[in-house]
Scaffold this motif. Sequence first.
Motif, PDB file in Angstrom:
ATOM      1  N   GLY A  55      -5.679  12.711  -6.607  1.00  0.00           N
ATOM      2  CA  GLY A  55      -7.118  12.956  -6.725  1.00  0.00           C
ATOM      3  C   GLY A  55      -7.923  11.679  -6.582  1.00  0.00           C
ATOM      4  O   GLY A  55      -8.984  11.674  -5.949  1.00  0.00           O
ATOM      5  N   ALA A  56      -7.418  10.589  -7.168  1.00  0.00           N
ATOM      6  CA  ALA A  56      -8.113   9.306  -7.046  1.00  0.00           C
ATOM      7  C   ALA A  56      -8.128   8.830  -5.594  1.00  0.00           C
ATOM      8  O   ALA A  56      -9.145   8.329  -5.100  1.00  0.00           O
ATOM      9  CB  ALA A  56      -7.453   8.262  -7.947  1.00  0.00           C
ATOM     10  N   MET A  57      -6.994   8.990  -4.891  1.00  0.00           N
ATOM     11  CA  MET A  57      -6.943   8.589  -3.488  1.00  0.00           C
ATOM     12  C   MET A  57      -7.901   9.423  -2.637  1.00  0.00           C
ATOM     13  O   MET A  57      -8.598   8.897  -1.765  1.00  0.00           O
ATOM     14  CB  MET A  57      -5.519   8.722  -2.952  1.00  0.00           C
ATOM     15  N   LEU A  58      -7.942  10.725  -2.886  1.00  0.00           N
ATOM     16  CA  LEU A  58      -8.851  11.582  -2.133  1.00  0.00           C
ATOM     17  C   LEU A  58     -10.300  11.213  -2.419  1.00  0.00           C
ATOM     18  O   LEU A  58     -11.146  11.185  -1.509  1.00  0.00           O
ATOM     19  CB  LEU A  58      -8.592  13.041  -2.506  1.00  0.00           C
ATOM     20  N   GLY A  59     -10.599  10.899  -3.675  1.00  0.00           N
ATOM     21  CA  GLY A  59     -11.946  10.445  -4.011  1.00  0.00           C
ATOM     22  C   GLY A  59     -12.316   9.156  -3.295  1.00  0.00           C
ATOM     23  O   GLY A  59     -13.451   8.998  -2.825  1.00  0.00           O
ATOM     24  N   LEU A  60     -11.343   8.231  -3.188  1.00  0.00           N
ATOM     25  CA  LEU A  60     -11.594   6.986  -2.472  1.00  0.00           C
ATOM     26  C   LEU A  60     -11.879   7.236  -0.988  1.00  0.00           C
ATOM     27  O   LEU A  60     -12.756   6.595  -0.394  1.00  0.00           O
ATOM     28  CB  LEU A  60     -10.403   6.044  -2.621  1.00  0.00           C
ATOM     29  N   LEU A 140      -1.540   0.807   6.504  1.00  0.00           N
ATOM     30  CA  LEU A 140      -0.607   0.911   5.394  1.00  0.00           C
ATOM     31  C   LEU A 140      -1.066   1.876   4.306  1.00  0.00           C
ATOM     32  O   LEU A 140      -0.246   2.355   3.515  1.00  0.00           O
ATOM     33  CB  LEU A 140      -0.366  -0.466   4.779  1.00  0.00           C
ATOM     34  N   PHE A 141      -2.352   2.189   4.265  1.00  0.00           N
ATOM     35  CA  PHE A 141      -2.797   3.118   3.229  1.00  0.00           C
ATOM     36  C   PHE A 141      -2.209   4.506   3.448  1.00  0.00           C
ATOM     37  O   PHE A 141      -2.108   5.304   2.499  1.00  0.00           O
ATOM     38  CB  PHE A 141      -4.331   3.199   3.184  1.00  0.00           C
ATOM     39  N   SER A 142      -1.801   4.826   4.679  1.00  0.00           N
ATOM     40  CA  SER A 142      -1.322   6.182   4.978  1.00  0.00           C
ATOM     41  C   SER A 142      -0.076   6.521   4.167  1.00  0.00           C
ATOM     42  O   SER A 142       0.116   7.677   3.759  1.00  0.00           O
ATOM     43  CB  SER A 142      -1.024   6.314   6.472  1.00  0.00           C
ATOM     44  N   ILE A 234      -2.459  21.100  -0.815  1.00  0.00           N
ATOM     45  CA  ILE A 234      -2.353  19.907   0.025  1.00  0.00           C
ATOM     46  C   ILE A 234      -3.083  20.118   1.342  1.00  0.00           C
ATOM     47  O   ILE A 234      -3.736  19.208   1.863  1.00  0.00           O
ATOM     48  CB  ILE A 234      -0.878  19.544   0.270  1.00  0.00           C
ATOM     49  N   TRP A 235      -2.994  21.335   1.886  1.00  0.00           N
ATOM     50  CA  TRP A 235      -3.715  21.642   3.124  1.00  0.00           C
ATOM     51  C   TRP A 235      -5.228  21.508   2.925  1.00  0.00           C
ATOM     52  O   TRP A 235      -5.936  20.961   3.779  1.00  0.00           O
ATOM     53  CB  TRP A 235      -3.355  23.055   3.585  1.00  0.00           C
ATOM     54  N   PHE A 236      -5.735  21.977   1.799  1.00  0.00           N
ATOM     55  CA  PHE A 236      -7.156  21.788   1.492  1.00  0.00           C
ATOM     56  C   PHE A 236      -7.492  20.299   1.390  1.00  0.00           C
ATOM     57  O   PHE A 236      -8.528  19.845   1.906  1.00  0.00           O
ATOM     58  CB  PHE A 236      -7.528  22.492   0.189  1.00  0.00           C
ATOM     59  N   ALA A 237      -6.622  19.533   0.728  1.00  0.00           N
ATOM     60  CA  ALA A 237      -6.852  18.093   0.605  1.00  0.00           C
ATOM     61  C   ALA A 237      -6.841  17.424   1.972  1.00  0.00           C
ATOM     62  O   ALA A 237      -7.619  16.492   2.231  1.00  0.00           O
ATOM     63  CB  ALA A 237      -5.790  17.471  -0.305  1.00  0.00           C
ATOM     64  N   GLU A 238      -5.960  17.894   2.868  1.00  0.00           N
ATOM     65  CA  GLU A 238      -5.906  17.319   4.209  1.00  0.00           C
ATOM     66  C   GLU A 238      -7.190  17.592   4.978  1.00  0.00           C
ATOM     67  O   GLU A 238      -7.661  16.759   5.744  1.00  0.00           O
ATOM     68  CB  GLU A 238      -4.703  17.875   4.965  1.00  0.00           C
ATOM     69  N   LEU A 240     -10.120  17.729   3.607  1.00  0.00           N
ATOM     70  CA  LEU A 240     -11.068  16.743   3.088  1.00  0.00           C
ATOM     71  C   LEU A 240     -10.783  15.356   3.660  1.00  0.00           C
ATOM     72  O   LEU A 240     -11.713  14.601   3.965  1.00  0.00           O
ATOM     73  CB  LEU A 240     -11.002  16.708   1.566  1.00  0.00           C
ATOM     74  N   GLY A 241      -9.483  15.020   3.808  1.00  0.00           N
ATOM     75  CA  GLY A 241      -9.134  13.719   4.365  1.00  0.00           C
ATOM     76  C   GLY A 241      -9.586  13.555   5.803  1.00  0.00           C
ATOM     77  O   GLY A 241     -10.090  12.496   6.190  1.00  0.00           O
ATOM     78  N   THR A 242      -9.423  14.597   6.623  1.00  0.00           N
ATOM     79  CA  THR A 242      -9.885  14.510   8.013  1.00  0.00           C
ATOM     80  C   THR A 242     -11.411  14.560   8.086  1.00  0.00           C
ATOM     81  O   THR A 242     -12.007  13.926   8.959  1.00  0.00           O
ATOM     82  CB  THR A 242      -9.280  15.641   8.855  1.00  0.00           C
ATOM     83  N   PHE A 243     -12.028  15.296   7.159  1.00  0.00           N
ATOM     84  CA  PHE A 243     -13.493  15.288   7.099  1.00  0.00           C
ATOM     85  C   PHE A 243     -13.997  13.876   6.820  1.00  0.00           C
ATOM     86  O   PHE A 243     -15.038  13.453   7.360  1.00  0.00           O
ATOM     87  CB  PHE A 243     -13.978  16.242   6.012  1.00  0.00           C
ATOM     88  N   ALA A 244     -13.263  13.123   5.979  1.00  0.00           N
ATOM     89  CA  ALA A 244     -13.631  11.745   5.652  1.00  0.00           C
ATOM     90  C   ALA A 244     -13.229  10.760   6.744  1.00  0.00           C
ATOM     91  O   ALA A 244     -13.379   9.545   6.563  1.00  0.00           O
ATOM     92  CB  ALA A 244     -12.998  11.339   4.324  1.00  0.00           C
ATOM     93  N   ARG A 245     -12.708  11.264   7.868  1.00  0.00           N
ATOM     94  CA  ARG A 245     -12.330  10.438   9.025  1.00  0.00           C
ATOM     95  C   ARG A 245     -11.254   9.413   8.667  1.00  0.00           C
ATOM     96  O   ARG A 245     -11.169   8.343   9.278  1.00  0.00           O
ATOM     97  CB  ARG A 245     -13.543   9.721   9.616  1.00  0.00           C
ATOM     98  N   ALA A 246     -10.407   9.744   7.674  1.00  0.00           N
ATOM     99  CA  ALA A 246      -9.293   8.856   7.360  1.00  0.00           C
ATOM    100  C   ALA A 246      -8.260   8.915   8.471  1.00  0.00           C
ATOM    101  O   ALA A 246      -7.589   7.924   8.758  1.00  0.00           O
ATOM    102  CB  ALA A 246      -8.669   9.248   6.021  1.00  0.00           C
ATOM    103  N   TRP A 247      -8.085  10.068   9.081  1.00  0.00           N
ATOM    104  CA  TRP A 247      -7.260  10.252  10.279  1.00  0.00           C
ATOM    105  C   TRP A 247      -7.826  11.441  11.029  1.00  0.00           C
ATOM    106  O   TRP A 247      -8.710  12.144  10.534  1.00  0.00           O
ATOM    107  CB  TRP A 247      -5.773  10.460   9.918  1.00  0.00           C
TER     108      TRP A 247
END
Length: 298
Positions: A55-60, A140-142, A234-238, A240-247
């Motif tokens: 959760g902390a990583m997703l928030g970041l 490396l954060f991945s 995890i799919w929901f979190a992913e 959010l991660g792509t929405f945040a342009r992390a990948w």
Amino acid sequence: MTPDGNVSHAARLRARLHAAREGLRARYVKGPWSLGVFEFVSFGIKQAWACLFGGAMLGLLLLTHFFYPEGAALSRYDFLVIAAVALQAGLLLSGLETWEEARVIFVFHVVGTVMELFKTGAGSWIYPEESFLRIGAVPLFSGFMYAAVGSYLARVWRIFEFRFTRFPPLWLQGLLALAIYVNFFAHHWTVDIRYGLFAATALIYLRTLVWFRPDEIHRPMPLLIGFFLVAVFIWFAENLGTFARAWAYPGQENGWEMVSLSKLGSWYLLMIISFVLVASVHRGRGGKTSDHNQAARR
């Protein structure tokens, strides 16, 4: 206890939280309906506690997407690496995460990074931003995103005091996990056997129950349902991660769109690898991973 015999900060915190929960139960639980509500709320709080690192990583990811200064001397991806290391160190030093759990997270970090190197080379996804702390095309954060999955499984196992009925032989689970991991690579050149792997997971875990303790007593759940529910989150979190342009996946380069549901199957299979790694650690330190008759009687 700490080496000098003193109760750790984490142990004191757990004791305070336990006392607070007992006080709330005494005040509000008056019958079966209120008990059900209390257990449901307790279950949600424990799940959130287990998701602490993820959760902390997703928030970041989300915060840096919206607020990280453009053109900063330290790239966003490099900041995420430093923040993830600091977060992991803080959890260990505070006692909120055990060294056994840290070992699982490290192994999963390595496993995930190797997969990242291969998958980015094959064009399965990309990291659109520049960074210094990277291996090839992989920042490396991945690896910490994979480690977040390992962290969750290790923590939820401890927090809910998992016990199992009809737990499959660990060597058999290990062969399944190895086949899943190899297929993540091999399907680029040969036949994708993921449907056979889905069938194998059903055959191996169909009769397995996981007993978890949301409050005072253990409750049962088919382990396959647990795998699926975690994969969904995890799919929901992913997303959010792509929405945040992390990948970004193919098709997301010029704008965000929902991650394909096919990735849900990938995360389901990845759950098996994570589960077997955690189970191996528990067996190695004498934890119970086989039939638990006391929980079954409950």
